[in-house]
Design a protein around this motif. Structure first.
Motif, PDB file in Angstrom:
ATOM      1  N   GLY A   1       0.781  -1.229   0.000  1.00  0.00           N
ATOM      2  CA  GLY A   1       0.000   0.000   0.000  1.00  0.00           C
ATOM      3  C   GLY A   1       0.809   1.273   0.000  1.00  0.00           C
ATOM      4  N   ARG A   2       2.109   1.181   0.077  1.00  0.00           N
ATOM      5  CA  ARG A   2       2.974   2.362   0.104  1.00  0.00           C
ATOM      6  C   ARG A   2       3.825   2.384  -1.162  1.00  0.00           C
ATOM      7  NH1 ARG A   2       6.019   2.016   5.746  1.00  0.00           N
ATOM      8  NH2 ARG A   2       6.428   4.229   5.305  1.00  0.00           N
ATOM      9  N   PRO A   3       4.340   3.524  -1.537  1.00  0.00           N
ATOM     10  CA  PRO A   3       5.183   3.587  -2.738  1.00  0.00           C
ATOM     11  C   PRO A   3       6.383   2.646  -2.633  1.00  0.00           C
ATOM     12  CG  PRO A   3       4.571   5.786  -2.039  1.00  0.00           C
ATOM     13  CD  PRO A   3       4.108   4.862  -0.955  1.00  0.00           C
ATOM     14  N   TYR A   4       6.673   2.029  -3.745  1.00  0.00           N
ATOM     15  CA  TYR A   4       7.797   1.080  -3.788  1.00  0.00           C
ATOM     16  C   TYR A   4       9.106   1.864  -3.764  1.00  0.00           C
ATOM     17  CZ  TYR A   4      10.851  -2.656  -5.456  1.00  0.00           C
ATOM     18  OH  TYR A   4      11.861  -3.567  -5.578  1.00  0.00           O
ATOM     19  N   VAL A   5      10.024   1.454  -2.895  1.00  0.00           N
ATOM     20  CA  VAL A   5      11.282   2.167  -2.697  1.00  0.00           C
ATOM     21  C   VAL A   5      12.434   1.221  -3.003  1.00  0.00           C
ATOM     22  CG1 VAL A   5      12.750   3.416  -1.061  1.00  0.00           C
ATOM     23  CG2 VAL A   5      10.260   3.609  -0.902  1.00  0.00           C
ATOM     24  N   VAL A   6      13.449   1.700  -3.727  1.00  0.00           N
ATOM     25  CA  VAL A   6      14.596   0.876  -4.064  1.00  0.00           C
ATOM     26  C   VAL A   6      15.870   1.684  -3.857  1.00  0.00           C
ATOM     27  CG1 VAL A   6      14.579   1.502  -6.518  1.00  0.00           C
ATOM     28  CG2 VAL A   6      15.552  -0.691  -5.800  1.00  0.00           C
ATOM     29  N   HIS A   7      16.926   0.996  -3.432  1.00  0.00           N
ATOM     30  CA  HIS A   7      18.225   1.618  -3.195  1.00  0.00           C
ATOM     31  C   HIS A   7      19.201   1.212  -4.299  1.00  0.00           C
ATOM     32  CE1 HIS A   7      17.552   3.010   1.033  1.00  0.00           C
ATOM     33  NE2 HIS A   7      16.614   2.082   0.955  1.00  0.00           N
ATOM     34  N   ALA A   8      20.141   2.083  -4.563  1.00  0.00           N
ATOM     35  CA  ALA A   8      21.259   1.746  -5.443  1.00  0.00           C
ATOM     36  C   ALA A   8      22.391   1.203  -4.589  1.00  0.00           C
ATOM     37  CB  ALA A   8      21.734   2.968  -6.218  1.00  0.00           C
ATOM     38  N   TYR A   9      23.015   0.144  -5.068  1.00  0.00           N
ATOM     39  CA  TYR A   9      24.209  -0.334  -4.380  1.00  0.00           C
ATOM     40  C   TYR A   9      25.303   0.711  -4.542  1.00  0.00           C
ATOM     41  CZ  TYR A   9      27.816  -3.447  -2.687  1.00  0.00           C
ATOM     42  OH  TYR A   9      28.831  -3.994  -1.963  1.00  0.00           O
ATOM     43  N   ALA A  10      26.197   0.784  -3.590  1.00  0.00           N
ATOM     44  CA  ALA A  10      27.163   1.886  -3.548  1.00  0.00           C
ATOM     45  C   ALA A  10      27.922   2.056  -4.854  1.00  0.00           C
ATOM     46  CB  ALA A  10      28.132   1.669  -2.388  1.00  0.00           C
ATOM     47  N   ALA A  11      28.403   0.956  -5.437  1.00  0.00           N
ATOM     48  CA  ALA A  11      29.214   1.072  -6.645  1.00  0.00           C
ATOM     49  C   ALA A  11      28.393   1.492  -7.856  1.00  0.00           C
ATOM     50  CB  ALA A  11      29.911  -0.263  -6.933  1.00  0.00           C
ATOM     51  N   ALA A  12      27.055   1.337  -7.742  1.00  0.00           N
ATOM     52  CA  ALA A  12      26.193   1.738  -8.853  1.00  0.00           C
ATOM     53  C   ALA A  12      25.411   3.000  -8.508  1.00  0.00           C
ATOM     54  CB  ALA A  12      25.229   0.594  -9.199  1.00  0.00           C
ATOM     55  N   ASP A  13      25.838   3.725  -7.484  1.00  0.00           N
ATOM     56  CA  ASP A  13      25.126   4.933  -7.062  1.00  0.00           C
ATOM     57  C   ASP A  13      25.567   6.113  -7.923  1.00  0.00           C
ATOM     58  OD1 ASP A  13      23.645   6.808  -5.786  1.00  0.00           O
ATOM     59  OD2 ASP A  13      24.832   6.828  -3.932  1.00  0.00           O
ATOM     60  N   ILE A  14      25.122   6.072  -9.159  1.00  0.00           N
ATOM     61  CA  ILE A  14      25.377   7.154 -10.115  1.00  0.00           C
ATOM     62  C   ILE A  14      24.016   7.723 -10.475  1.00  0.00           C
ATOM     63  CG2 ILE A  14      26.333   7.732 -12.368  1.00  0.00           C
ATOM     64  CD1 ILE A  14      28.116   5.240 -12.058  1.00  0.00           C
ATOM     65  N   ARG A  15      23.818   9.004 -10.270  1.00  0.00           N
ATOM     66  CA  ARG A  15      22.478   9.571 -10.347  1.00  0.00           C
ATOM     67  C   ARG A  15      21.971   9.721 -11.782  1.00  0.00           C
ATOM     68  NH1 ARG A  15      21.457  11.155  -4.987  1.00  0.00           N
ATOM     69  NH2 ARG A  15      22.904   9.873  -3.797  1.00  0.00           N
ATOM     70  N   THR A  16      22.867   9.952 -12.741  1.00  0.00           N
ATOM     71  CA  THR A  16      22.429  10.135 -14.123  1.00  0.00           C
ATOM     72  C   THR A  16      23.136   9.119 -15.014  1.00  0.00           C
ATOM     73  OG1 THR A  16      22.051  12.512 -13.808  1.00  0.00           O
ATOM     74  CG2 THR A  16      22.312  11.719 -16.075  1.00  0.00           C
ATOM     75  N   MET A  17      22.355   8.321 -15.718  1.00  0.00           N
ATOM     76  CA  MET A  17      22.892   7.300 -16.626  1.00  0.00           C
ATOM     77  C   MET A  17      21.957   7.154 -17.811  1.00  0.00           C
ATOM     78  SD  MET A  17      24.249   4.139 -14.227  1.00  0.00           S
ATOM     79  CE  MET A  17      23.009   4.322 -12.953  1.00  0.00           C
ATOM     80  N   ASN A  18      22.523   6.642 -18.925  1.00  0.00           N
ATOM     81  CA  ASN A  18      21.634   6.209 -20.004  1.00  0.00           C
ATOM     82  C   ASN A  18      21.338   4.716 -19.821  1.00  0.00           C
ATOM     83  OD1 ASN A  18      23.717   4.664 -21.249  1.00  0.00           O
ATOM     84  ND2 ASN A  18      24.426   6.471 -22.397  1.00  0.00           N
ATOM     85  N   MET A  19      20.471   4.188 -20.659  1.00  0.00           N
ATOM     86  CA  MET A  19      20.029   2.801 -20.462  1.00  0.00           C
ATOM     87  C   MET A  19      21.180   1.815 -20.625  1.00  0.00           C
ATOM     88  SD  MET A  19      17.087   0.530 -22.429  1.00  0.00           S
ATOM     89  CE  MET A  19      16.149   1.976 -22.852  1.00  0.00           C
ATOM     90  N   GLU A  20      22.049   2.040 -21.585  1.00  0.00           N
ATOM     91  CA  GLU A  20      23.168   1.126 -21.784  1.00  0.00           C
ATOM     92  C   GLU A  20      24.076   1.107 -20.563  1.00  0.00           C
ATOM     93  OE1 GLU A  20      25.481   0.506 -25.634  1.00  0.00           O
ATOM     94  OE2 GLU A  20      26.795   1.870 -24.505  1.00  0.00           O
ATOM     95  N   GLN A  21      24.398   2.274 -20.042  1.00  0.00           N
ATOM     96  CA  GLN A  21      25.240   2.338 -18.847  1.00  0.00           C
ATOM     97  C   GLN A  21      24.554   1.684 -17.653  1.00  0.00           C
ATOM     98  OE1 GLN A  21      25.544   6.607 -18.900  1.00  0.00           O
ATOM     99  NE2 GLN A  21      27.670   6.586 -19.643  1.00  0.00           N
ATOM    100  N   ALA A  22      23.280   1.957 -17.497  1.00  0.00           N
ATOM    101  CA  ALA A  22      22.539   1.390 -16.368  1.00  0.00           C
ATOM    102  C   ALA A  22      22.483  -0.131 -16.454  1.00  0.00           C
ATOM    103  CB  ALA A  22      21.126   1.964 -16.338  1.00  0.00           C
ATOM    104  N   LEU A  23      22.492  -0.658 -17.694  1.00  0.00           N
ATOM    105  CA  LEU A  23      22.417  -2.110 -17.851  1.00  0.00           C
ATOM    106  C   LEU A  23      23.736  -2.756 -17.450  1.00  0.00           C
ATOM    107  CD1 LEU A  23      20.462  -4.312 -18.750  1.00  0.00           C
ATOM    108  CD2 LEU A  23      21.383  -4.109 -21.071  1.00  0.00           C
ATOM    109  N   TYR A  24      24.861  -2.239 -17.954  1.00  0.00           N
ATOM    110  CA  TYR A  24      26.109  -2.915 -17.599  1.00  0.00           C
ATOM    111  C   TYR A  24      26.615  -2.537 -16.211  1.00  0.00           C
ATOM    112  CZ  TYR A  24      29.041   1.115 -19.226  1.00  0.00           C
ATOM    113  OH  TYR A  24      29.651   2.332 -19.415  1.00  0.00           O
TER     114      TYR A  24
END
Length: 688
Positions: free
Chosen positions: A416-439
């Motif tokens: 019933g509450r908004p779904y919340v997700v964390h980035a793992y530290a090594a992937a904590d990059i705020r701006t990425m394109n889809m290709e970067q986010a995938l690898y």
């Protein structure tokens, strides 16, 4: 009592035999002999042997049988074997026409004088009829009818023997008999007997060996040369003496061989079932399930029908997979390492490796085919389905998204509450394109991308089109619940499904259903047919453009960045790289590290690796970029090193182009940190 019954039975048969010659319309007069067309099919079809299961290269993987029998042609049986059998069992074989009145009379006199059954009067042809009807009996009633000591049974056998002699040559009957009769020690037919007792082919049997085997037919247990060598030697010498009396061997041969000690060289029988498979025991078990559930070929047909099953297993890939898995996850470890390979464009299952032994009873043993079991989740390997759905909607690989960490979904809910997700530290990059986010395997980017899609239906449906199956909750249930966690891979996942789904991308969007078999032939070498007359194995089941080629080819180029070494140290699958080859892939780690994964593919091969505890939840440690990528590399290195591989098709320009909205990043607010969603640990591998 038994002697009296035998004398009465033989006497009744003898009377029936003599009546035609005495002038009556005897019971066995020609008019009473069945036409050849009325012979049971068991006596006219080829003798069924073991079902043979062949690897892709034609080598034998295993056999299935109720009776271990390997039929051979007349020319594959040593002539001395035929001579020995005729001499001891039916010396007038080449003179009579299926029945031997003289032999029956002699047996009657001998048995009456001895006060016991010492000699049989049945010809080899009659024995063949009896053995065939007994061995092919399916019910207790049929078995009793084939063995009951009554004149009626003898008369039926006699009629069938006469009919058989009308339609088959003596050599055909003798060959069939030698392929049918039981020699003890689990060996049916001369080829199996030659191998079991002497480790030779039937064509290479010597005089002393042939004499031993011919002597076994009367009493396989009492005269077994392995268990009762003294009895066997005495019986062998009886056969030799009979061969000498008939002029088949010389007195020198008789003296020489009779003086020799018994010499056996036992060998195990033919492999029987998947537990005895030369390689690929779990593949074999998967094959057996496939044959029964998909093709309707049950255990009875496998054991009795003498089929030839051509499989897709590549022994070289199976052995390489076995070695790679065991190098990383030892045999008997609570964790199971599973390597599963398929061929893009055909769906042929090439290998199934596990750090377990199939079907045995120890702690290192397993009877469940874990390569096909849906147990733990696939982790971030599911991000590929979200990327595919986005590309299919026209969102390019260069699409930028800026997210906060944690990221609070605007679409998906949890309790019933908004779904919340964390980035793992090594992937904590705020701006990425889809290709970067995938690898880089960014959790926040892909949940934000799901938000942009507006529903989980696109990723779920494209996963299905690629070859995924959802067994705990159906695809419709996942969609109805609008699970934002889908992209992080919490669903129980089959390793075979993952390899198959990624093979759809390797084949430019053509999905081919996994199959372990390319043909099933009957005992005559013809394709086994179904009720409608069509072959049970019609060919590969492929669906072109299950995914648009532009989407599949663009994804391949995107996922190459995860495996092939590049300037970004945040790649997660580089440990799988084999130099000189284009390899696309994706790592995955499920929540709480209960499973880790890597799926890699080239245009020719797609293979998944999963490591997990199949008995319960266990933190397996590390991520898919470690052990799973290493197993993939070690398994594929000998395969890829021995051949060139084709390059992937180029990405579609419209899907790899500049971001929309004039290059501006789609921005999403960070929201409040309300606690991690169920799958917030879905991607630890970026740290590895």
């Amino acid at each position: 009592m038994r002697l009296a019954l035998a004398v009465v039975t033989a006497g009744a048969l003898l009377a029936a035999l003599l009546l035609p010659w005495v002038g009556g319309a005897g019971l066995l007069g020609r008019a009473s002999v069945p036409a050849s067309a009325a012979l049971p099919v068991e006596l006219t079809d080829d003798v069924p042997g073991n079902t043979r299961v062949l690897a892709a290269d034609g080598s034998l993987l295993t056999t299935f049988y109720a009776n271990d029998r390997i039929p051979v042609a007349s020319g594959q049986i040593a002539p001395v074997m035929k001579q020995a059998m005729v001499a001891i069992e039916d010396a007038r074989f080449y003179q009579h026409h299926g029945l031997d009145v003289q032999g029956t009379l002699r047996a009657l006199v001998t048995n009456a004088a001895a006060g016991s059954v010492r000699q049989g009067g049945s010809t080899l042809t009659q024995q063949l009829v009896k053995q065939t009807l007994l061995q092919t009996a399916d019910t207790p009633e049929e078995r009793q009818a084939a063995t009951e000591q009554t004149p009626g049974r003898k008369l039926r056998e006699a009629r069938l023997a006469l009919a058989l002699e009308e339609t088959h040559s003596k050599d055909e009957i003798l060959t069939r008999y030698l392929n049918t009769v039981y020699f003890g020690n689990g060996a049916y037919g001369i080829q199996s007997a030659a191998q079991r007792y002497f480790s030779v082919e039937a064509a290479d049997l010597t005089l002393p060996q042939a004499a031993v085997l011919a002597g076994l037919v009367q009493s396989p247990a009492n005269d077994n040369p392995i268990i009762n060598p003294e009895n066997a030697q005495a019986r062998r010498n009886q056969v030799l003496q009979r061969m000498f009396d008939l002029g088949v061997i010389t007195d020198r041969e008789l003296a020489s061989v009779s003086a020799q000690p018994l010499a056996v060289a036992p060998s195990p029988g033919s492999p029987n079932g998947c537990i005895d498979a030369v390689v690929g025991g779990f593949f074999c078990a998967y094959l057996q399930q496939y044959l029964e559930q998909r093709l309707g070929i049950g255990q009875g047909a496998l054991e009795d029908d003498g089929l030839t099953i051509q499989t897709t297993l590549r022994p070289d890939m199976q052995v390489a997979g076995d070695q790679a898995v065991l190098k990383t996850v030892p045999m008997g470890d609570p964790l199971a390492g599973m390597y599963t390979a398929v061929e893009p464009g055909t769906g042929h299952v090439l290998a199934m490796s596990i750090n377990r032994r199939y079907g045995c009873g120890g702690p290192e043993c397993e009877s469940v085919v874990l390569n096909t079991a849906h147990s733990q989740g696939g982790g971030s390997t599911y991000k590929v389905f979200t990327a595919a759905a986005a590309l299919d909607r026209g969102i390019p690989a260069s699409h930028l998204i800026t997210t906060g960490n944690p990221y609070v979904s605007r679409v998906y809910k949890e309790n019933g509450r908004p779904y919340v997700v964390h980035a793992y530290a090594a992937a904590d990059i705020r701006t990425m394109n889809m290709e970067q986010a995938l690898y880089r395997s960014s959790n926040t980017y892909f949940v934000a991308l799901e938000d942009q899609l507006g529903s989980i239906e696109g990723p779920v449906r494209i996963a299905e089109r690629m070859g995924m199956h959802f067994t705990v909750d159906s695809a419709d249930e996942i969609i109805a619940q609008n699970r934002g966690s889908f992209t992080l891979g919490p669903e129980p996942t089959s390793p075979l499904d993952l390899a198959s789904a990624y093979s759809t991308l390797a084949a430019s969007g053509t999905r081919c259903d996994p199959t372990p078999v390319t043909s099933v032939l009957d005992r005559d070498g013809r394709p086994l047919a179904g009720a409608d007359g069509s072959p049970l194995v019609p060919g590969d089941a492929c669906t072109p453009e299950a995914v648009r080629p532009a989407v599949a080819d663009t994804l391949a180029q995107m996922m190459r960045k995860d495996v092939e070494p590049g300037p970004d140290p945040r790649q997660t699958g580089v440990a799988a790289y084999v130099p000189g080859h284009q390899i696309a892939g994706k790592t995955g780690t499920s929540q709480s590290n209960f499973s880790i994964s890597f799926i890699g593919y080239t245009p020719e091969y797609s293979a998944s690796v999963m490591v997990l505890n199949p008995k319960g939840n266990q933190d397996v440690g590390g991520g898919g970029s470690g052990r799973c990528a290493a197993i993939w590399h070690d398994a594929m290195l000998p395969v890829l090193s021995g051949q060139p591989t084709a390059p992937f098709p180029p990405a579609d320009p419209s899907l790899a182009g500049p971001p929309s909205a004039s290059g501006a990043a789609a921005a999403y607010g960070t929201g409040a940190d309300r606690g991690a969603g169920d799958e917030d640990a879905g991607d630890e591998e970026a740290a590895n």
